[in-house]
Design an enzyme around this catalytic site. Structure first.
Site, PDB file in Angstrom:
ATOM      1  N   LEU A 181       0.825  -1.206   0.000  1.00 21.36           N
ATOM      2  CA  LEU A 181       0.000   0.000   0.000  1.00 21.36           C
ATOM      3  C   LEU A 181       0.861   1.259   0.000  1.00 21.36           C
ATOM      4  O   LEU A 181       0.389   2.322  -0.392  1.00 21.36           O
ATOM      5  CB  LEU A 181      -0.927   0.022   1.226  1.00 21.36           C
ATOM      6  CG  LEU A 181      -2.035  -1.040   1.245  1.00 21.36           C
ATOM      7  CD1 LEU A 181      -2.773  -0.990   2.560  1.00 21.36           C
ATOM      8  CD2 LEU A 181      -2.988  -0.852   0.081  1.00 21.36           C
ATOM      9  N   ALA A 218       5.073   2.996   1.333  1.00 24.90           N
ATOM     10  CA  ALA A 218       6.295   2.880   2.127  1.00 24.90           C
ATOM     11  C   ALA A 218       6.647   4.241   2.671  1.00 24.90           C
ATOM     12  O   ALA A 218       6.381   5.263   2.034  1.00 24.90           O
ATOM     13  CB  ALA A 218       7.432   2.304   1.283  1.00 24.90           C
ATOM     14  N   GLY A 219       7.250   4.255   3.863  1.00 28.94           N
ATOM     15  CA  GLY A 219       7.636   5.500   4.497  1.00 28.94           C
ATOM     16  C   GLY A 219       8.996   5.393   5.145  1.00 28.94           C
ATOM     17  O   GLY A 219       9.758   4.453   4.888  1.00 28.94           O
ATOM     18  N   GLY A 220       9.275   6.357   5.997  1.00 23.60           N
ATOM     19  CA  GLY A 220      10.583   6.393   6.624  1.00 23.60           C
ATOM     20  C   GLY A 220      10.807   5.265   7.605  1.00 23.60           C
ATOM     21  O   GLY A 220      11.950   4.909   7.889  1.00 23.60           O
ATOM     22  N   MET A 221       9.747   4.695   8.143  1.00 25.51           N
ATOM     23  CA  MET A 221       9.890   3.648   9.147  1.00 25.51           C
ATOM     24  C   MET A 221       9.744   2.254   8.575  1.00 25.51           C
ATOM     25  O   MET A 221      10.302   1.302   9.129  1.00 25.51           O
ATOM     26  CB  MET A 221       8.864   3.839  10.266  1.00 25.51           C
ATOM     27  CG  MET A 221       9.088   5.084  11.082  1.00 25.51           C
ATOM     28  SD  MET A 221       7.840   5.300  12.363  1.00 25.51           S
ATOM     29  CE  MET A 221       8.119   3.833  13.337  1.00 25.51           C
ATOM     30  N   VAL A 269       3.983  -0.581   4.318  1.00 24.72           N
ATOM     31  CA  VAL A 269       2.606  -0.895   4.686  1.00 24.72           C
ATOM     32  C   VAL A 269       2.029  -1.817   3.619  1.00 24.72           C
ATOM     33  O   VAL A 269       2.113  -1.528   2.416  1.00 24.72           O
ATOM     34  CB  VAL A 269       1.750   0.371   4.826  1.00 24.72           C
ATOM     35  CG1 VAL A 269       0.321   0.006   5.210  1.00 24.72           C
ATOM     36  CG2 VAL A 269       2.351   1.291   5.866  1.00 24.72           C
ATOM     37  N   LYS A 300       1.751  -2.707   8.963  1.00 17.92           N
ATOM     38  CA  LYS A 300       2.981  -1.927   8.856  1.00 17.92           C
ATOM     39  C   LYS A 300       4.135  -2.714   9.471  1.00 17.92           C
ATOM     40  O   LYS A 300       4.049  -3.156  10.631  1.00 17.92           O
ATOM     41  CB  LYS A 300       2.809  -0.588   9.569  1.00 17.92           C
ATOM     42  CG  LYS A 300       3.960   0.379   9.366  1.00 17.92           C
ATOM     43  CD  LYS A 300       3.599   1.724   9.990  1.00 17.92           C
ATOM     44  CE  LYS A 300       4.661   2.768   9.690  1.00 17.92           C
ATOM     45  NZ  LYS A 300       4.275   4.094  10.238  1.00 17.92           N
ATOM     46  N   ASP A 324       2.403  15.085  12.628  1.00 20.88           N
ATOM     47  CA  ASP A 324       2.634  15.001  11.177  1.00 20.88           C
ATOM     48  C   ASP A 324       1.300  14.958  10.439  1.00 20.88           C
ATOM     49  O   ASP A 324       1.101  14.173   9.509  1.00 20.88           O
ATOM     50  CB  ASP A 324       3.463  13.769  10.842  1.00 20.88           C
ATOM     51  CG  ASP A 324       4.024  13.835   9.413  1.00 20.88           C
ATOM     52  OD1 ASP A 324       4.158  14.961   8.875  1.00 20.88           O
ATOM     53  OD2 ASP A 324       4.331  12.776   8.846  1.00 20.88           O
TER      54      ASP A 324
END
Length: 450
Positions: free
Chosen positions: A35, A37-40, A43, A57, A151
């Site tokens: 779904l 992707a982020g800094g952590m 997903v 996640k 955020d």
């Protein structure tokens, strides 16, 4: 951060497929596709054995060994557990001790606010106020749990069929905590960060109010209120320059400007913001309803027959007209419910049953025939016609009818009895002695009855 939307998944199916390095099963959930992707971490869209879909996640492998990132991930899970209400995705399951920690939340269908505005353009004032009211009400629940999102931005707001939802509490922190990382840089998205976040001051619920104001400005203009540029330029503008709100609907511009105040103390609270946005949403929606063309009334809406005539008549009584169309003299003292009618000329008194006493020796005349002109009965003699009842039929006077019937029957009986008596008296007189005997009997009073 993740934008797990049905539309994005459908349009970018090839790009969002699982990669070779992606796991196929995490915990009790089977993964279907990416779904975002982020800094952590990444997903995924997954489902359990019952078919319930979740957004799962997973922390990236290179960050799973970093205790600071593990702590941040644990804070996100803790924040999700404490928040009550429908403003966020409900936490379903989590494993913080796994080699790659993960947690799963309820899957929220619908586009993000960022994708909605980017694909369809700015929202109307009513829609912005409605979304902002729901988000500010959701932030009340977030802040009551002792959490600051830190955020809040258009890509972290999902527009589900049941209302907007706030996602991605990856950098959420307790109220009053610092916003600096271990290297002294602020975390968050430039253009939507509050000035105190850039300075490294403590975060408060007012921090999320600033971000929400910038998010609502984006919904009305398709752009950040601090423009574009590098992260350094954007952060400088947030701290030192006023927001650009050209294009924001006039009904919302003053409130959004108050949310973007540099001083947190000058910003409205989330509760004040929610109430104010509800008022604006209601007023703007009513304004849109007022400009719609009126719906024409169809024939079934109007009464039929005599009721329709009464419905269309004004409250003031119309003066009756004669058959020739000339107005007739007004009658005084009459009531609207069919009370006594005074004399209108000719010296005639009202008949019995009209509510007025009749003079001695006077006999009520039968009602005169009338002619109907349009929907109003007009008498031929120039008098107003009696009122009709709700069925459209002319009301009769039961008392007058009974009197006439009794008089007719009595007169008929008296005439019949008189004829019979006369015939009976003449018959025997002829049989006893003819006309001479009758004359003698009359002279002597034998046939006289007082």
């Amino acid at each position: 951060m993740p934008r797990h939307t049905d539309r994005a998944a459908g349009m970018n199916m090839a790009m969002m497929r699982l990669r070779r390095e992606d796991p196929r099963v995490v915990g009790s959930f089977r993964l279907h596709r990416r779904l975002g992707a982020g800094g952590m971490g990444v997903v995924y869209l997954g489902s359990d054995k019952r078919g319930q879909r979740v957004a799962l996640k997973v922390i990236r492998p290179d960050l799973a060994e970093d205790q600071e990132f593990r702590s941040r991930f644990a804070r996100e899970v803790s924040a999700a557990r404490r928040i009550r209400g429908g403003c966020t995705a409900r936490l379903v399951a989590a494993d913080l001790d796994a080699d790659r920690p993960w947690f799963a939340t309820q899957y929220v269908p619908g586009p993000s606010l960022h994708d909605k505005v980017a694909g369809e353009g700015p929202l109307s004032a009513a829609d912005i106020a409605a979304v902002g009211s729901a988000l500010s009400e959701g932030l009340v629940a977030v802040h009551e749990a002792g959490v600051v999102h830190r955020d809040l931005k258009p890509s972290n707001i999902l527009l589900s069929p049941k209302g907007p939802r706030i996602i991605d509490f990856g950098i959420a922190w307790a109220t009053g905590a610092s916003t600096l990382t271990h290297v002294g840089t602020a975390v968050g998205s430039p253009g939507f960060l509050a000035p105190e976040q850039v300075r490294g001051a403590a975060v408060t619920p007012a921090t999320d109010v600033f971000s929400l104001g910038a998010t609502l400005a984006y919904a009305g203009t398709s752009d950040s209120p601090f423009g574009h540029g590098s992260s350094e330029v954007m952060l400088y503008r947030v701290v030192h320059e006023e927001p650009q709100l050209q294009g924001v609907p006039d009904a919302l511009a003053p409130l959004i400007r108050a949310c973007l105040a540099k001083d947190p103390e000058e910003r409205p609270t989330t509760l004040q913001l929610s109430l104010r946005l509800k008022e604006i949403a209601a007023r703007e929606s009513q304004g849109l309803a007022d400009v719609r063309p009126p719906v024409p009334r169809t024939s079934p809406d109007r009464p039929s027959g005599r009721l329709a005539e009464q419905h269309s008549e004004p409250r003031t009584q119309r003066r009756p007209q004669s058959a020739q169309g000339t107005p007739l003299p007004r009658t005084g003292g009459g009531s609207r419910s069919g009370g006594p009618s005074p004399r209108t000329g000719g010296g005639q008194r009202p008949g019995p049953g009209s509510g007025a006493g009749s003079g001695s020796g006077s006999r009520s005349a039968p009602p005169r025939s009338t002619t109907r002109s349009g929907s109003q009965s007009v008498p031929r003699s120039g008098r107003p016609a009696p009122r009709t009842n709700g069925t459209g039929r002319r009301p009769a006077n039961p008392r007058l009818l009974r009197q006439r019937l009794i008089v007719f029957v009595v007169v008929t009986l008296l005439v019949a009895l008189g004829i019979a008596a006369a015939q009976g008296c003449q018959g025997p007189s002829r049989g006893l002695g003819g006309d001479r005997d009758v004359r003698q009997g009359v002279q002597q009073g034998q046939f006289y009855e007082p």
